[in-house]
Design a protein around this motif. Structure first.
Motif, PDB file in Angstrom:
ATOM      1  N   SER A 256       4.261  10.795 -10.139  1.00 35.05           N
ATOM      2  CA  SER A 256       3.319  10.234 -11.044  1.00 35.05           C
ATOM      3  C   SER A 256       2.280  10.998 -11.589  1.00 35.05           C
ATOM      4  CB  SER A 256       2.384   8.672 -10.139  1.00 35.05           C
ATOM      5  OG  SER A 256       1.867   9.454  -9.119  1.00 35.05           O
ATOM      6  N   MET A 257       2.164  12.152 -11.082  1.00 34.94           N
ATOM      7  CA  MET A 257       1.094  12.974 -11.367  1.00 34.94           C
ATOM      8  C   MET A 257       1.210  13.206 -13.090  1.00 34.94           C
ATOM      9  SD  MET A 257      -1.192  14.866  -9.697  1.00 34.94           S
ATOM     10  CE  MET A 257      -1.540  15.222  -7.940  1.00 34.94           C
ATOM     11  N   LEU A 258       2.429  13.791 -13.396  1.00 32.78           N
ATOM     12  CA  LEU A 258       2.637  14.266 -14.884  1.00 32.78           C
ATOM     13  C   LEU A 258       2.229  12.780 -15.922  1.00 32.78           C
ATOM     14  CD1 LEU A 258       3.296  16.470 -16.743  1.00 32.78           C
ATOM     15  CD2 LEU A 258       5.647  15.688 -16.506  1.00 32.78           C
TER      16      LEU A 258
ATOM     17  N   THR B 259       0.341   4.914 -11.027  1.00 29.02           N
ATOM     18  CA  THR B 259       1.142   5.781  -9.921  1.00 29.02           C
ATOM     19  C   THR B 259       1.742   4.589  -9.035  1.00 29.02           C
ATOM     20  OG1 THR B 259      -0.881   4.667  -8.522  1.00 29.02           O
ATOM     21  CG2 THR B 259      -1.167   7.079  -9.594  1.00 29.02           C
ATOM     22  N   GLY B 260       1.710   3.087  -9.524  1.00 24.31           N
ATOM     23  CA  GLY B 260       2.421   2.186  -8.667  1.00 24.31           C
ATOM     24  C   GLY B 260       2.036   1.933  -7.418  1.00 24.31           C
TER      25      GLY B 260
ATOM     26  N   PHE C 146       4.408   8.673   0.362  1.00 28.48           N
ATOM     27  CA  PHE C 146       3.153   8.997  -0.560  1.00 28.48           C
ATOM     28  C   PHE C 146       3.159  10.081  -1.564  1.00 28.48           C
ATOM     29  CE2 PHE C 146      -1.071   9.125  -1.685  1.00 28.48           C
ATOM     30  CZ  PHE C 146      -1.675   8.170  -2.052  1.00 28.48           C
ATOM     31  N   ASN C 147       3.506  11.125  -0.804  1.00 29.34           N
ATOM     32  CA  ASN C 147       3.348  12.352  -1.479  1.00 29.34           C
ATOM     33  C   ASN C 147       4.638  12.617  -2.720  1.00 29.34           C
ATOM     34  OD1 ASN C 147       0.925  13.773  -0.202  1.00 29.34           O
ATOM     35  ND2 ASN C 147       2.256  14.443   1.223  1.00 29.34           N
ATOM     36  N   ARG C 148       5.676  12.152  -2.385  1.00 26.52           N
ATOM     37  CA  ARG C 148       6.551  12.123  -3.146  1.00 26.52           C
ATOM     38  C   ARG C 148       6.333  11.128  -4.394  1.00 26.52           C
ATOM     39  NH1 ARG C 148      12.572  11.422  -1.018  1.00 26.52           N
ATOM     40  NH2 ARG C 148      12.909  11.844  -3.401  1.00 26.52           N
ATOM     41  N   GLN C 149       5.690  10.005  -4.098  1.00 25.54           N
ATOM     42  CA  GLN C 149       5.084   9.149  -5.209  1.00 25.54           C
ATOM     43  C   GLN C 149       4.209   9.747  -6.185  1.00 25.54           C
ATOM     44  OE1 GLN C 149       6.834   6.313  -6.070  1.00 25.54           O
ATOM     45  NE2 GLN C 149       5.211   5.245  -7.206  1.00 25.54           N
ATOM     46  N   MET C 150       3.209  10.340  -5.438  1.00 26.50           N
ATOM     47  CA  MET C 150       2.141  11.131  -6.060  1.00 26.50           C
ATOM     48  C   MET C 150       2.718  12.110  -6.916  1.00 26.50           C
ATOM     49  SD  MET C 150      -0.820   9.671  -5.491  1.00 26.50           S
ATOM     50  CE  MET C 150      -1.861  11.040  -6.047  1.00 26.50           C
ATOM     51  N   SER C 151       3.694  12.962  -6.341  1.00 27.92           N
ATOM     52  CA  SER C 151       3.991  14.325  -7.031  1.00 27.92           C
ATOM     53  C   SER C 151       4.889  13.559  -8.492  1.00 27.92           C
ATOM     54  CB  SER C 151       5.250  14.784  -6.367  1.00 27.92           C
ATOM     55  OG  SER C 151       4.402  15.537  -5.205  1.00 27.92           O
TER      56      SER C 151
ATOM     57  N   SER D  39       0.886  -1.309   0.027  1.00 22.14           N
ATOM     58  CA  SER D  39       0.117  -0.047  -0.050  1.00 22.14           C
ATOM     59  C   SER D  39       0.919   1.291  -0.065  1.00 22.14           C
ATOM     60  CB  SER D  39      -0.848   0.117   1.270  1.00 22.14           C
ATOM     61  OG  SER D  39      -0.121   0.158   2.411  1.00 22.14           O
ATOM     62  N   MET D  40       2.129   1.075   0.369  1.00 15.88           N
ATOM     63  CA  MET D  40       3.013   2.259   0.392  1.00 15.88           C
ATOM     64  C   MET D  40       4.148   2.125  -0.248  1.00 15.88           C
ATOM     65  SD  MET D  40       0.929   4.442   2.159  1.00 15.88           S
ATOM     66  CE  MET D  40       2.267   5.875   2.719  1.00 15.88           C
ATOM     67  N   PRO D  41       4.651   3.387  -0.656  1.00 17.54           N
ATOM     68  CA  PRO D  41       6.109   3.158  -1.279  1.00 17.54           C
ATOM     69  C   PRO D  41       7.218   3.615  -0.593  1.00 17.54           C
ATOM     70  CG  PRO D  41       4.935   5.447  -1.687  1.00 17.54           C
ATOM     71  CD  PRO D  41       4.018   4.572  -1.044  1.00 17.54           C
ATOM     72  N   GLY D  42       8.454   3.588  -1.243  1.00 15.27           N
ATOM     73  CA  GLY D  42       9.662   4.089  -0.544  1.00 15.27           C
ATOM     74  C   GLY D  42      10.027   3.223   0.402  1.00 15.27           C
ATOM     75  N   GLN D  43      10.664   4.038   1.643  1.00 14.54           N
ATOM     76  CA  GLN D  43      11.172   3.255   2.878  1.00 14.54           C
ATOM     77  C   GLN D  43      10.107   2.645   3.536  1.00 14.54           C
ATOM     78  OE1 GLN D  43      14.118   5.220   5.264  1.00 14.54           O
ATOM     79  NE2 GLN D  43      15.040   6.452   3.674  1.00 14.54           N
ATOM     80  N   VAL D  44       8.948   2.968   3.440  1.00  8.95           N
ATOM     81  CA  VAL D  44       7.736   2.482   4.341  1.00  8.95           C
ATOM     82  C   VAL D  44       7.733   1.090   3.844  1.00  8.95           C
ATOM     83  CG1 VAL D  44       5.581   2.857   4.797  1.00  8.95           C
ATOM     84  CG2 VAL D  44       6.863   4.891   4.858  1.00  8.95           C
TER      85      VAL D  44
END
Length: 726
Positions: free
Chosen positions: A525-527, A293-294, A518-523, A40-45
């Protein structure tokens, strides 16, 4: 499809019922596999969750009991007696483990007026802990009842999870029982007859039931979520009713024009049926953009929406023609006298309101374009200040919620609690002298900077060579102070201590880390998502109307309505304008996944009206009317059905705007505002004014045949547009 269904109506109807029953039964028997934390979450999480999963470590659901007094301190005998009583009551339930008194853990606030009893709830996983926590909550409530002069309240993962689980269930039930009667009431006004009103609602609900079964069956391959179920109900009911409404209204219109039942169904299938198909494909393609979005939760919502839309389109194009063929004029049964007379009086001229708007718009299209465009740009202006975040537990809950109040009390007395950051350490030998020294250095360095607080709790899992370190951060959890503390932890403290030991991993997780990643992943994937959706929407409109001008107009108008919805969302939920009326005061931010979700779904749903209205305009133009006359005819002729369809969507989405969870509330309000803007300002003012200004350029390269129509082509156009006035 329409002709086959009308000819084989029993096969179509009973085949649909069999499909719905089998999908619901098999889906229920199979059950749903939900998204895991590592998905459910990206990155280090995500990495931290995978380390714990691979090690077979299930972190128990942590709970705390806050004992607080305005006058007594933790050292007073009366205060100590209440703490001891709370510890004994929790322990007596048999549902608590690792029970620790604040006098042992030193979990006493700096001013001495608050103390935390800490424990975990028994359970192999979080779901089992949620089932076990009610006994503990009752025990704590009993202690509070006996000591009204102190505050004795509980908060933690299990108690919060129970509230969210119960609230989702209640909200889901409330939305279903409120939205369905609303849709039925609007349809009754639109058709003036009970049978005609009931048909779209029944088909939409059966489509939702069938789609739910299909999603459950496929959840082993693509995991689902609670959010996906809510979104599936919201979108399924809205588009399912609208698709049936478009089809049924056109069939009734052709019957009123004097066509035979067979001809009316054929015309409805060739016009409204085609519009439904194009609209459904557009929604599916738009929602597919969410896969870029992944993020597993987005993929679950996307897949659930795609399934329910495909099912609704299938029902509208197959079982609806079969039912209409079977019922014939009996679809008008159950007439409501006043409403039916009102319906008969509607001659397809748009009514007084639409005429009052459309007449000056077509007379002065440039002024209308400038005024309407300026209004939408003004509504979109607050978008420039939009702040998105994963809302904290306090922000997600409605104002005045007891759990939110408890969380605020704990946060004030113990900064950084109850949502600390957690460092998951994976080492070659977690119990080696070098590792123990690194952990000791970590404690010292973390507390030295002032951005992290005690107590720092270390839990070793020697057999798995894994340790978890809980570190309370400064700030509220998703503000600038918390983000600065998290970055300091990740970029300075962890590399300067734990990662100096060779072969060590130490990803940082927790609610603040989750929001940040999450916000970094969202940013990022936005474009790609925006580009995918816009490009495919343009190509679908180009394929449908064979006109780049119409396709470009559709994209630009949709962007304007989405931008205006974003602006209203920011104004209400971030800046608090009118938020108290919606029970949304105090959110202070827009849930991070809402803007992207609104974009993809609105781009799809907006095509409902656009395809339907522009198809009717094109029919009139093909019949020989000039562009301005065709626009006038198309808008006026579709005004009633567009108003009814929009009213249904706005009503359904507005119901979700009344729910308890702030994320669902924001999604419902955003969708309702966007659809309202789309069906009024866009379709009633901007679309006709822009098309009038463009004139014959709208249809450039839209006709493929170079010469006169053949007799067959001419007859088909005559059949489709037989009600267009000469």
């Amino acid at each position: 499809m329409g002709a086959w269904s009308a000819k084989h109506r029993k096969t179509a109807v009973f085949g649909w019922l069999l499909f719905v029953v089998l999908a619901a039964y098999l889906g229920g028997a199979h059950g749903s596999t939900t998204v895991t934390d590592s998905e459910s979450m990206p990155g280090q999480v995500a990495r931290a969750a995978r380390i714990l999963d691979e090690a077979g470590i299930k972190r128990p659901a942590g709970e705390t009991v806050l004992v607080q007094s305005a006058t007594l301190t933790a050292q007073d005998p009366a205060f100590r007696a209440v703490v001891d009583q709370a510890v004994a009551a929790v322990g007596a339930t048999g549902k608590a483990a690792d029970l620790r008194s604040p006098y042992d853990t030193k979990a006493v606030s700096a001013d001495g007026h608050s103390a935390l009893v800490q424990f975990t709830v028994v359970g192999a996983d979080n779901q089992e802990a949620v089932k076990n926590v009610p006994a503990v909550l009752d025990a704590v409530a009993a202690v509070q009842a006996g000591h009204r002069n102190l505050t004795v309240v509980e908060l933690g993962e299990a108690s919060s999870g129970k509230w969210v689980q119960d609230q989702f269930k209640n909200d889901f039930s409330s939305a279903e029982w409120t939205a369905v009667p609303l849709a039925l009431g609007i349809l009754l006004i639109a058709f003036g007859a009970l049978v005609a009103a009931v048909l779209p609602v029944v088909l939409a609900m059966t489509a939702f039931v069938a789609a739910g079964g299909v999603v459950a069956l496929s959840s082993g391959l693509l995991h689902t979520s609670d959010d996906a179920s809510s979104v599936m109900l919201l979108v399924g009911l809205a588009v399912g009713v609208d698709y049936c409404l478009f089809y049924l209204r056109r069939e009734r219109e052709e019957r009123a024009a004097g066509h035979s039942p067979e001809a009316a169904l054929r015309i409805a299938a060739a016009t409204s049926g085609r519009a439904v198909l194009v609209s459904g494909v557009t929604v599916v393609v738009a929602m597919a953009g969410m896969f870029l979005t992944g993020i597993a939760d987005f993929q679950a919502m996307s897949f659930a929406t795609i399934v329910v839309v495909v099912t609704a389109v299938l029902g509208s194009l197959t079982v609806l023609p079969a039912l209409l063929s079977m019922l014939g004029d009996r679809v008008e049964k159950g007439r409501v006298p006043f409403l039916h007379k009102l319906r008969k009086a509607d001659r397809g001229d748009g009514g007084r309101i639409w005429n009052a708007v459309l007449t000056p718009v077509l007379r002065r299209p440039l002024a209308a374009t400038v005024l309407a465009g300026g209004l939408l740009l003004g509504l979109a202006a607050p978008l420039l200040t939009m702040h998105t975040a994963n809302l904290t537990f306090q922000q997600l809950l409605p104002p005045g919620n007891p759990l939110a109040a408890t969380s605020a009390r704990i946060q004030a007395a113990f900064p950084g609690s109850p949502d600390p950051a957690t460092v998951v350490v994976k080492a070659t030998d977690i119990d080696s002298p070098a590792m123990r020294q690194a952990i000791a250095d970590f404690r010292t360095k973390a507390l030295a900077g002032g951005r992290m607080h005690g107590p720092i709790q270390v839990t070793l899992h020697k057999a798995q060579n894994v340790a978890t370190i809980d570190v309370p951060l400064a700030g509220s959890g998703n503000d600038a102070a918390s983000t600065a503390a998290l970055r300091s932890l990740r970029e300075d403290v962890v590399p300067g201590t734990l990662l100096k030991v060779p072969g060590t991993e130490a990803p940082v997780t927790g609610s603040t880390a989750g929001s940040y990643d999450f916000n970094r992943q969202m940013s990022g994937s936005m474009l790609p998502v925006f580009g995918f959706v816009v490009a495919f929407a343009f190509l679908l409109m180009l394929a449908s109307f064979r006109s780049p001008v119409i396709a470009l107009t559709a994209v630009v108008l949709n962007l304007l309505s989405v931008g205006a919805a974003y602006g209203v969302l920011t104004l209400v939920f971030q800046h608090g304008v009118g938020a108290s009326l919606l029970g949304a005061a105090g959110a202070g931010a827009v849930e991070s996944w809402v803007p992207l979700f609104l974009f993809v779904i609105l781009f799809g749903l907006s095509m409902d009206y656009h395809v339907f209205v522009v198809s009717r305009i094109k029919e009139a133009h093909d019949r020989g009317l000039d562009t301005r006359a065709a626009v006038s005819y198309g808008i006026r002729n579709t005004a009633g059905v567009v108003s009814s369809a929009a009213a249904i969507m706005v009503a359904v989405f507005a119901v979700f705007g009344t729910l308890s969870m702030q994320s669902m509330k924001q999604m419902g309000v955003g969708l309702a505002v966007a659809v309202l803007i789309d069906a009024t300002i866009i379709r009633g003012v901007l679309l006709p004014s822009v098309m009038s200004l463009l004139g014959e350029r709208n249809w450039r390269r839209s006709e493929r045949h170079p010469g006169p129509r053949t007799p067959v082509q001419h007859r088909r156009v005559e059949e489709r547009t037989s009600t267009v006035p000469h």
